[in-house]
Design an enzyme around this catalytic site. Structure first.
Site, PDB file in Angstrom:
ATOM      1  N   ASP A  75       0.817  -1.201   0.000  1.00  0.00           N
ATOM      2  CA  ASP A  75       0.000   0.000   0.000  1.00  0.00           C
ATOM      3  C   ASP A  75       0.858   1.261   0.000  1.00  0.00           C
ATOM      4  OD1 ASP A  75      -2.175  -1.663   0.229  1.00  0.00           O
ATOM      5  OD2 ASP A  75      -2.987  -0.700   2.022  1.00  0.00           O
ATOM      6  N   HIS A 126      -5.263   3.132  -4.013  1.00  0.00           N
ATOM      7  CA  HIS A 126      -5.412   3.318  -2.562  1.00  0.00           C
ATOM      8  C   HIS A 126      -5.913   4.735  -2.271  1.00  0.00           C
ATOM      9  CE1 HIS A 126      -4.904   2.211   1.563  1.00  0.00           C
ATOM     10  NE2 HIS A 126      -3.852   2.965   1.799  1.00  0.00           N
ATOM     11  N   HIS A 130      -5.563   9.613   0.571  1.00  0.00           N
ATOM     12  CA  HIS A 130      -5.664   8.760   1.756  1.00  0.00           C
ATOM     13  C   HIS A 130      -6.707   9.276   2.753  1.00  0.00           C
ATOM     14  CE1 HIS A 130      -4.318   6.146   5.119  1.00  0.00           C
ATOM     15  NE2 HIS A 130      -3.885   5.370   4.144  1.00  0.00           N
ATOM     16  N   HIS A 220       3.799  -2.098   3.405  1.00  0.00           N
ATOM     17  CA  HIS A 220       3.926  -0.748   2.849  1.00  0.00           C
ATOM     18  C   HIS A 220       5.375  -0.536   2.440  1.00  0.00           C
ATOM     19  CE1 HIS A 220       0.616  -0.655   5.789  1.00  0.00           C
ATOM     20  NE2 HIS A 220       0.072   0.311   5.059  1.00  0.00           N
TER      21      HIS A 220
END
Length: 264
Positions: A75, A126, A130, A220
């Protein structure tokens, strides 16, 4: 700012529990101020079963009905750490799924987005900024999803069909918007909480302790300790008999359905 896997005690935090037989979906409970929002999740095995037992796997693809599959996902990239990660994945002959952020990532590293696609990885979204999708207005949700998808399509020639909601926080309204936009949502079953540590050995241990068949691993590549942990994770899981696949391969011969939330 914790990325995709950072789930906090806050509005909309998810508590997911499985219910029903193999073909039944799991009922997810998202706790929110003033009550609970219910929505369903679908396991990879259910997605495969829905395609029918006689449906063949795509030509040349791994058949996760017959082998022990696991999906490696990252991510919030691309980042300056991504070239080394892509080198590792190429060396290990592993394809991953990348849920990319727009602002300061897709727009900063367009060549890495192109490289991910060219090397056979699944490129997904994603969101752009955010933002927590359960806390913003529907038109803002659409913008958060449309903007990175358009940027990715411009770079690789195809629009993503998968997205991962920040912090895994979703609800029926977000599901409906994803259905409208042609997106399926992908959660996870394994998290190393690598946003809280730079200890690569600890990240590796956490992943290996949680790994299971049809698992979806959340990492990540924006964090310092994560990429150095990846070779050990891959080697150890291969030694246990796991085959690494992308999320679409994990669902095959089923296909990701827009508006559906997938979670092992």
């Amino acid at each position: 700012m914790p990325a995709g896997g950072a789930t906090r005690p806050a509005r909309g935090r998810l508590l997911v529990r499985r219910a029903g037989p193999a073909l039944a979906t799991a009922v997810s409970l998202a706790l929110a101020v003033g009550g609970c929002t219910r929505y369903d999740t679908t396991a990879p095995s259910d997605a495969r079963a829905q395609a029918g037992a006689d449906h063949p796997a795509p030509l040349g693809a791994v058949d996760c009905r017959k082998v022990k599959c696991i999906a490696l996902t990252f991510d919030a990239g691309p980042s300056g750490n991504s070239p080394r990660l892509l080198d590792i994945l190429k060396e290990k002959h592993v394809h991953a799924t990348f849920f990319l952020l727009g602002k300061k990532h897709i727009e900063r590293y367009p060549q890495l987005v192109k490289r991910m696609a060219a090397e056979g990885h699944e490129v997904a979204s994603h969101t752009w900024d955010h933002r927590i999708l359960t806390e913003i207005e529907p038109d803002e949700v659409r913008a958060e999803l449309n903007r990175p998808d358009a940027a990715i399509e411009k770079l690789i020639g195809r629009r993503p069909t998968l997205m991962r909601p920040p912090q895994g926080r979703t609800n029926e309204e977000v599901n409906d918007i994803c259905r409208e936009l042609g997106l399926a949502e992908v959660l996870w079953s394994v998290t190393a909480k690598d946003y809280l540590t730079t200890d690569s050995d600890l990240i590796r241990k956490r992943v290996l302790d949680q790994a299971g068949r049809d698992g979806i691993i959340l990492l990540h590549d924006i964090y310092k300790g994560t990429v150095p942990a990846v070779p050990g994770i891959i080697d150890a899981l291969k030694a246990r008999g796991y085959v690494f696949v992308t999320v679409p391969q994990l669902l095959a011969p089923g296909t990701a359905k827009p508006g559906t939330v997938y979670k092992p």
